[in-house]
Design an enzyme around this catalytic site. Sequence first.
Site, PDB file in Angstrom:
ATOM      1  N   ASP A 225    -120.211   0.778 -88.410  1.00  0.00           N
ATOM      2  CA  ASP A 225    -119.304   1.433 -87.458  1.00  0.00           C
ATOM      3  C   ASP A 225    -119.427   2.949 -87.463  1.00  0.00           C
ATOM      4  O   ASP A 225    -118.454   3.666 -87.206  1.00  0.00           O
ATOM      5  CB  ASP A 225    -117.846   1.013 -87.736  1.00  0.00           C
ATOM      6  CG  ASP A 225    -117.691  -0.489 -87.755  1.00  0.00           C
ATOM      7  OD1 ASP A 225    -118.346  -1.148 -86.934  1.00  0.00           O
ATOM      8  OD2 ASP A 225    -116.936  -0.996 -88.603  1.00  0.00           O
TER       9      ASP A 225
ATOM     10  N   LYS B 262    -123.428   3.810 -84.110  1.00  0.00           N
ATOM     11  CA  LYS B 262    -124.820   3.489 -83.752  1.00  0.00           C
ATOM     12  C   LYS B 262    -124.935   3.176 -82.263  1.00  0.00           C
ATOM     13  O   LYS B 262    -125.930   3.505 -81.627  1.00  0.00           O
ATOM     14  CB  LYS B 262    -125.313   2.282 -84.572  1.00  0.00           C
ATOM     15  CG  LYS B 262    -125.369   2.532 -86.054  1.00  0.00           C
ATOM     16  CD  LYS B 262    -125.766   1.283 -86.828  1.00  0.00           C
ATOM     17  CE  LYS B 262    -124.727   0.181 -86.776  1.00  0.00           C
ATOM     18  NZ  LYS B 262    -123.471   0.461 -87.474  1.00  0.00           N
TER      19      LYS B 262
ATOM     20  N   GLY C  31    -120.377  -4.794 -83.824  1.00  0.00           N
ATOM     21  CA  GLY C  31    -119.567  -4.365 -82.681  1.00  0.00           C
ATOM     22  C   GLY C  31    -119.945  -2.934 -82.388  1.00  0.00           C
ATOM     23  O   GLY C  31    -119.642  -2.045 -83.169  1.00  0.00           O
ATOM     24  N   HIS C  32    -120.684  -2.730 -81.305  1.00  0.00           N
ATOM     25  CA  HIS C  32    -121.173  -1.387 -80.983  1.00  0.00           C
ATOM     26  C   HIS C  32    -120.505  -0.903 -79.699  1.00  0.00           C
ATOM     27  O   HIS C  32    -120.597  -1.561 -78.662  1.00  0.00           O
ATOM     28  CB  HIS C  32    -122.696  -1.385 -80.807  1.00  0.00           C
ATOM     29  CG  HIS C  32    -123.432  -1.674 -82.083  1.00  0.00           C
ATOM     30  ND1 HIS C  32    -124.787  -1.565 -82.209  1.00  0.00           N
ATOM     31  CD2 HIS C  32    -122.985  -2.055 -83.301  1.00  0.00           C
ATOM     32  CE1 HIS C  32    -125.142  -1.883 -83.443  1.00  0.00           C
ATOM     33  NE2 HIS C  32    -124.070  -2.187 -84.117  1.00  0.00           N
TER      34      HIS C  32
ATOM     35  N   GLN D 117    -124.980  -3.340 -88.512  1.00  0.00           N
ATOM     36  CA  GLN D 117    -124.495  -3.098 -89.881  1.00  0.00           C
ATOM     37  C   GLN D 117    -125.049  -1.774 -90.441  1.00  0.00           C
ATOM     38  O   GLN D 117    -125.278  -0.851 -89.677  1.00  0.00           O
ATOM     39  CB  GLN D 117    -124.808  -4.280 -90.811  1.00  0.00           C
ATOM     40  CG  GLN D 117    -124.051  -5.541 -90.443  1.00  0.00           C
ATOM     41  CD  GLN D 117    -124.622  -6.250 -89.248  1.00  0.00           C
ATOM     42  OE1 GLN D 117    -125.815  -6.556 -89.208  1.00  0.00           O
ATOM     43  NE2 GLN D 117    -123.808  -6.531 -88.254  1.00  0.00           N
TER      44      GLN D 117
HETATM   45  P1  GDP Z   1    -121.222   1.134 -84.405  1.00  0.00           P
HETATM   46  O1  GDP Z   1    -120.899  -0.244 -84.867  1.00  0.00           O
HETATM   47  O2  GDP Z   1    -121.997   1.907 -85.419  1.00  0.00           O
HETATM   48  O3  GDP Z   1    -121.882   1.171 -83.059  1.00  0.00           O
HETATM   49  O4  GDP Z   1    -119.834   1.885 -84.236  1.00  0.00           O
HETATM   50  P2  GDP Z   1    -118.476   1.289 -83.570  1.00  0.00           P
HETATM   51  O5  GDP Z   1    -118.647   1.262 -82.106  1.00  0.00           O
HETATM   52  O6  GDP Z   1    -118.060   0.048 -84.267  1.00  0.00           O
HETATM   53  O7  GDP Z   1    -117.424   2.389 -84.013  1.00  0.00           O
HETATM   54  C1  GDP Z   1    -117.577   3.729 -83.683  1.00  0.00           C
HETATM   55  C2  GDP Z   1    -116.364   4.188 -82.847  1.00  0.00           C
HETATM   56  O8  GDP Z   1    -116.361   5.593 -82.791  1.00  0.00           O
HETATM   57  C3  GDP Z   1    -116.394   3.714 -81.422  1.00  0.00           C
HETATM   58  O9  GDP Z   1    -115.079   3.517 -80.988  1.00  0.00           O
HETATM   59  C4  GDP Z   1    -117.048   4.895 -80.677  1.00  0.00           C
HETATM   60  O10 GDP Z   1    -116.663   4.950 -79.312  1.00  0.00           O
HETATM   61  C5  GDP Z   1    -116.463   6.037 -81.442  1.00  0.00           C
HETATM   62  N1  GDP Z   1    -117.300   7.269 -81.527  1.00  0.00           N
HETATM   63  C6  GDP Z   1    -118.643   7.367 -81.664  1.00  0.00           C
HETATM   64  N2  GDP Z   1    -119.009   8.666 -81.828  1.00  0.00           N
HETATM   65  C7  GDP Z   1    -117.850   9.382 -81.798  1.00  0.00           C
HETATM   66  C8  GDP Z   1    -117.542  10.777 -81.948  1.00  0.00           C
HETATM   67  O11 GDP Z   1    -118.400  11.620 -82.166  1.00  0.00           O
HETATM   68  N3  GDP Z   1    -116.206  11.129 -81.879  1.00  0.00           N
HETATM   69  C9  GDP Z   1    -115.210  10.209 -81.678  1.00  0.00           C
HETATM   70  N4  GDP Z   1    -113.947  10.639 -81.647  1.00  0.00           N
HETATM   71  N5  GDP Z   1    -115.471   8.897 -81.530  1.00  0.00           N
HETATM   72  C10 GDP Z   1    -116.762   8.494 -81.610  1.00  0.00           C
HETATM   73  P1  IMO Z   2    -121.688  -2.807 -86.996  1.00  0.00           P
HETATM   74  O1  IMO Z   2    -123.059  -3.145 -86.485  1.00  0.00           O
HETATM   75  C1  IMO Z   2    -118.826  -3.068 -90.271  1.00  0.00           C
HETATM   76  C2  IMO Z   2    -119.144  -6.562 -92.896  1.00  0.00           C
HETATM   77  C3  IMO Z   2    -117.994  -7.545 -92.871  1.00  0.00           C
HETATM   78  C4  IMO Z   2    -118.029  -8.041 -94.310  1.00  0.00           C
HETATM   79  C5  IMO Z   2    -119.531  -8.088 -94.604  1.00  0.00           C
HETATM   80  C6  IMO Z   2    -120.151  -9.469 -94.440  1.00  0.00           C
HETATM   81  O2  IMO Z   2    -120.640  -2.794 -85.946  1.00  0.00           O
HETATM   82  O3  IMO Z   2    -121.719  -1.577 -87.845  1.00  0.00           O
HETATM   83  P2  IMO Z   2    -120.807 -10.919 -92.308  1.00  0.00           P
HETATM   84  O4  IMO Z   2    -119.951 -11.486 -91.214  1.00  0.00           O
HETATM   85  O5  IMO Z   2    -121.892 -10.015 -91.838  1.00  0.00           O
HETATM   86  O6  IMO Z   2    -121.317 -11.976 -93.250  1.00  0.00           O
HETATM   87  O7  IMO Z   2    -119.779 -10.024 -93.187  1.00  0.00           O
HETATM   88  O8  IMO Z   2    -120.133  -7.181 -93.688  1.00  0.00           O
HETATM   89  N1  IMO Z   2    -119.747  -6.270 -91.572  1.00  0.00           N
HETATM   90  C7  IMO Z   2    -119.559  -5.134 -90.893  1.00  0.00           C
HETATM   91  N2  IMO Z   2    -118.768  -4.079 -91.158  1.00  0.00           N
HETATM   92  N3  IMO Z   2    -119.617  -3.061 -89.187  1.00  0.00           N
HETATM   93  C8  IMO Z   2    -120.429  -4.101 -88.916  1.00  0.00           C
HETATM   94  O9  IMO Z   2    -121.332  -4.083 -87.906  1.00  0.00           O
HETATM   95  C9  IMO Z   2    -120.393  -5.228 -89.770  1.00  0.00           C
HETATM   96  N4  IMO Z   2    -121.035  -6.420 -89.788  1.00  0.00           N
HETATM   97  C10 IMO Z   2    -120.645  -7.038 -90.910  1.00  0.00           C
HETATM   98  O10 IMO Z   2    -116.769  -6.906 -92.567  1.00  0.00           O
HETATM   99  O11 IMO Z   2    -117.466  -7.075 -95.169  1.00  0.00           O
HETATM  100 MG    MG Z   3    -119.266  -1.494 -85.160  1.00  0.00          MG
END
Ligand code: GDP
Ligand code: IMO
Ligand code: MG
Length: 428
Positions: free
Chosen positions: A13, A16, A40-41, A223
């Site tokens: 998270d 990416k 979850g991206h 991840q």
């Molecule tokens: P990912 O799994 O690595 O793609 O990241 P997620 O989407 O799960 O979580 C990142 C969150 O931060 C999302 O809600 C993005 O919209 C938000 N985000 C990404 N870059 C920035 C930033 O520079 N500033 C802020 N405030 N939010 C950001």
């Molecule tokens: P993105 O791509 C954050 C964590 C789960 C758990 C562990 C194992 O959005 O960064 P799994 O279901 O993969 O066997 O769970 O990994 N986990 C993540 N945490 N971001 C993710 O993906 C994750 N994908 C798995 O919460 O701790």
């Molecule tokens: Mg994510």
Amino acid sequence: MPAVVVVGTQWGDEGKGKATDQLGQSVDYVVKFNGGNNAGHTVVIDGEKFAFHLLPAGVLTPGVVPVIGNGVVVDLEVLFKEIEEIESRGKDTSNLRISANAHIIPSYNRTLDRTTERFLGSRQIGTTGRGIGPTYADKMNRVGIRIQDLFDESILRQKVRSALDQKNGLFLKIFNRPAIDPEAVADELLSYTERVRPMVVDCSLLINDALDAGKTVLFEAGQATMLDIDHGTYPFVTSSNPTAGGACTGTGVGPTRIDSVVGVVKAYTTRVGEGPFPTELTDSIGERLRDEGGEYGVTTGRPRRCGWHDAVVTRYAARVNGLTDLVMTKLDVLTGHATIPVCVAYEVDGRRTEDMPLTQSDLHHAVPVYEELPGWSQDITGVRDFADLPRAAQDYVLRIEELARCRVSVIGVGAGREATITRHPLLG
Ligand code: GDP
Ligand code: IMO
Ligand code: MG
């Protein structure tokens, strides 16, 4: 730079999705190489929010070929739901390609994931419950079902039967659950065959040919480094290799073809699920980071655990992935703190270490050593040039760059595509 890998440097998270979407605007292919719909991206374009689980974030850019590599595990029901959802929002997914060698997540592995977690009780991993672990276990155990099996009904039925021969024993005798009918599982999987057929490719051939033709390819990790099955905080990890090497094994592209590896890093740290997290803040500051950063899981909605930046982790990620650049996200979320601690080392049993401890037991006992950096109070969300950031914000970035031993090339100051400061172009 024709081949660029994007990885997470912390526990996921990091942002990416946003980084991939941005780079995706100037590439020809975006290939997802590991994980599945545990990811979850989030991508925000002109205030409109998109959340991807299985589709590569590149699907939003017209002309880009999004590819699901052989290292990914695919839940077919989720795949087609996601395709329908994104199509209903006016996006074209007809370019999507899927490796014939990618593994399928059959419904029994979702059941097994959730049942196993319940069975583990206080020792649970905190998985996303999407069947990821059991499906990679089947792959290694050589009882997995692959995309290509959809095209040979008798082989598919045979494989589902033999996988369930073992698993039904577990369900019935250990978990006290009803047995699963293999023919019903096979019927469900086969119902997707004709929809999948036109998308199926030899991922290795497709991507190597593209590179030969001078195309630009972005490899998108799900991840992150600390969730890597080999290099993360095992057993509190996912079951794939989200680190840079996974881009090669997960697509069939050799390491000599990769030009750069970009690590996405949050300005602070978050983690979902169980496991060690040395800089975690369980107090009101942790809550403030969660509120101000909107730190709730995109996949499961769980509140994310929050803490200060851990430069031991970032430096470790730079080493394990061979990072060439960092993209630092969410610097805006740190606005308004008088001082901002950064973890520069750990103390383990009274000894200071700047490297990741050798054993998990030591990491569990690691006490962060903090350096206090001055904070800033000005709103930075509209800043687009590094020189226009408050001095303290610049210094924060520069100090992390120094501690990580990797340059910070891009800085995020908001969720939108435009809320970005570029110091060094990533595709330069
Ligand atoms: P990912 O799994 O690595 O793609 O990241 P997620 O989407 O799960 O979580 C990142 C969150 O931060 C999302 O809600 C993005 O919209 C938000 N985000 C990404 N870059 C920035 C930033 O520079 N500033 C802020 N405030 N939010 C950001
Ligand atoms: P993105 O791509 C954050 C964590 C789960 C758990 C562990 C194992 O959005 O960064 P799994 O279901 O993969 O066997 O769970 O990994 N986990 C993540 N945490 N971001 C993710 O993906 C994750 N994908 C798995 O919460 O701790
Ligand atoms: Mg994510």
